[in-house]
Design an enzyme around this catalytic site. Sequence first.
Site, PDB file in Angstrom:
ATOM      1  N   LYS A  50     -24.366  30.625  -6.766  1.00 38.92           N
ATOM      2  CA  LYS A  50     -25.750  30.129  -6.652  1.00 38.92           C
ATOM      3  C   LYS A  50     -26.758  31.267  -6.521  1.00 38.92           C
ATOM      4  O   LYS A  50     -26.415  32.401  -6.160  1.00 38.92           O
ATOM      5  CB  LYS A  50     -25.848  29.162  -5.471  1.00 38.92           C
ATOM      6  CG  LYS A  50     -25.092  27.851  -5.751  1.00 38.92           C
ATOM      7  CD  LYS A  50     -25.959  26.623  -5.738  1.00 38.92           C
ATOM      8  CE  LYS A  50     -25.245  25.444  -6.384  1.00 38.92           C
ATOM      9  NZ  LYS A  50     -24.963  24.350  -5.441  1.00 38.92           N
ATOM     10  N   ARG A  89     -16.617  23.499  -3.667  1.00 42.67           N
ATOM     11  CA  ARG A  89     -16.866  23.274  -5.100  1.00 42.67           C
ATOM     12  C   ARG A  89     -17.121  24.639  -5.743  1.00 42.67           C
ATOM     13  O   ARG A  89     -18.133  25.264  -5.472  1.00 42.67           O
ATOM     14  CB  ARG A  89     -18.084  22.352  -5.243  1.00 42.67           C
ATOM     15  CG  ARG A  89     -18.441  21.979  -6.663  1.00 42.67           C
ATOM     16  CD  ARG A  89     -19.695  21.113  -6.672  1.00 42.67           C
ATOM     17  NE  ARG A  89     -20.033  20.678  -8.020  1.00 42.67           N
ATOM     18  CZ  ARG A  89     -20.688  21.420  -8.906  1.00 42.67           C
ATOM     19  NH1 ARG A  89     -21.110  22.627  -8.585  1.00 42.67           N
ATOM     20  NH2 ARG A  89     -20.933  20.948 -10.112  1.00 42.67           N
TER      21      ARG A  89
HETATM   22  N1  HH2 Z   1     -24.206  22.049  -7.231  1.00 38.22           N
HETATM   23  C1  HH2 Z   1     -24.412  21.880  -8.552  1.00 38.22           C
HETATM   24  C2  HH2 Z   1     -24.060  20.677  -9.174  1.00 38.22           C
HETATM   25  N2  HH2 Z   1     -23.515  19.668  -8.474  1.00 38.22           N
HETATM   26  N3  HH2 Z   1     -22.737  18.783  -6.426  1.00 38.22           N
HETATM   27  C3  HH2 Z   1     -22.545  18.920  -5.102  1.00 38.22           C
HETATM   28  N4  HH2 Z   1     -22.012  17.912  -4.395  1.00 38.22           N
HETATM   29  N5  HH2 Z   1     -22.876  20.067  -4.445  1.00 38.22           N
HETATM   30  C4  HH2 Z   1     -23.432  21.135  -5.086  1.00 38.22           C
HETATM   31  O1  HH2 Z   1     -23.746  22.151  -4.429  1.00 38.22           O
HETATM   32  C5  HH2 Z   1     -23.660  21.030  -6.498  1.00 38.22           C
HETATM   33  C6  HH2 Z   1     -23.294  19.812  -7.144  1.00 38.22           C
HETATM   34  C7  HH2 Z   1     -24.993  22.993  -9.355  1.00 38.22           C
HETATM   35  O2  HH2 Z   1     -24.006  23.804  -9.894  1.00 38.22           O
HETATM   36  P1  HH2 Z   1     -23.459  23.694 -11.396  1.00 38.22           P
HETATM   37  O3  HH2 Z   1     -22.833  22.366 -11.639  1.00 38.22           O
HETATM   38  O4  HH2 Z   1     -22.571  24.849 -11.653  1.00 38.22           O
HETATM   39  O5  HH2 Z   1     -24.748  23.883 -12.303  1.00 38.22           O
HETATM   40  P2  HH2 Z   1     -25.697  22.863 -13.078  1.00 38.22           P
HETATM   41  O6  HH2 Z   1     -26.305  21.919 -12.106  1.00 38.22           O
HETATM   42  O7  HH2 Z   1     -26.715  23.770 -13.729  1.00 38.22           O
HETATM   43  O8  HH2 Z   1     -24.850  22.117 -14.079  1.00 38.22           O
END
Ligand code: HH2
Length: 260
Positions: free
Chosen positions: A205, A240
């Site tokens: 992040k 995660r």
């Molecule tokens: N962070 C992201 C997406 N989903 N869900 C939960 N429960 N907690 C989190 O911290 C979280 C999440 C963001 O990360 P990522 O999926 O890698 O990126 P993007 O939202 O750009 O797809």
Amino acid sequence: MGVLNATPDSFSDGGAWLEPARAAAHAVAMVEAGAAVLDLGAESTRPGAEPVPPEAELARLLPVLRAVRRAVGVPLSVDTMKAAVARAALGEGADLVNDVSAGRFDRGMLALCAREAVPVVLMHMRGMPCTMQRAPRYGDVVRTVADFLARRAGAAEAAGVARDAIIVDPGFGFGKTLAHNLALLARLDAVAALGYPVLVGVSRKGFVGQLCGEAAPAARGWGTAAAVALAVARGARVLRVHDVAAMRDVVAVAAAVATA
Ligand code: HH2
């Protein structure tokens, strides 16, 4: 929990896993590396991201979900704010719902999770992704987030979700400054004290990048490792992450110390 984004625009792996066969191979690799559950998403929630219509989200998600479901046996989580998307994913073999809006975006979401008797992740986010990083401000961020999660867990239970099917998440990076993210990590025990399993998503992040001076998300592995270890020490139960093999070792060591 290994992350698998079937999106063109996710902040760290956008475009990498849109193709079902590639996504399935990555899923197998994450399970072999130690992932106990995989989280599949088809709508980026990075700061500033615009909402994706449900038809487009499903068109990306379902082919990948079907291929991943055939390839691995671990529980699959669907990362969506829309009940229609969650319902279709559960029909294709997903096992739990990860709703970063904690059931606020789609009023049908908590009732769906209750009806289907599936676990649900309830995450704190200030507003919505397209606006959440506009000057976030809190009095006591830890108290605000813990109170929000307690309220949303109460709403889930009122909708019929079993207490032991609820997982809470403080939402690192979702409407938070560096100081807010640090306070939440330092006092994560206050979130764990709610009595629900805590999921933490710090992987790659922006706040990790800020602290390490790393602009490229994929280069934030060591910073992520520090945050994951500290989260485990303060009570996180589900991590995660994108880099499953490395973080499995980090979690193994941190969890052993936490329970010694
Ligand atoms: N962070 C992201 C997406 N989903 N869900 C939960 N429960 N907690 C989190 O911290 C979280 C999440 C963001 O990360 P990522 O999926 O890698 O990126 P993007 O939202 O750009 O797809």
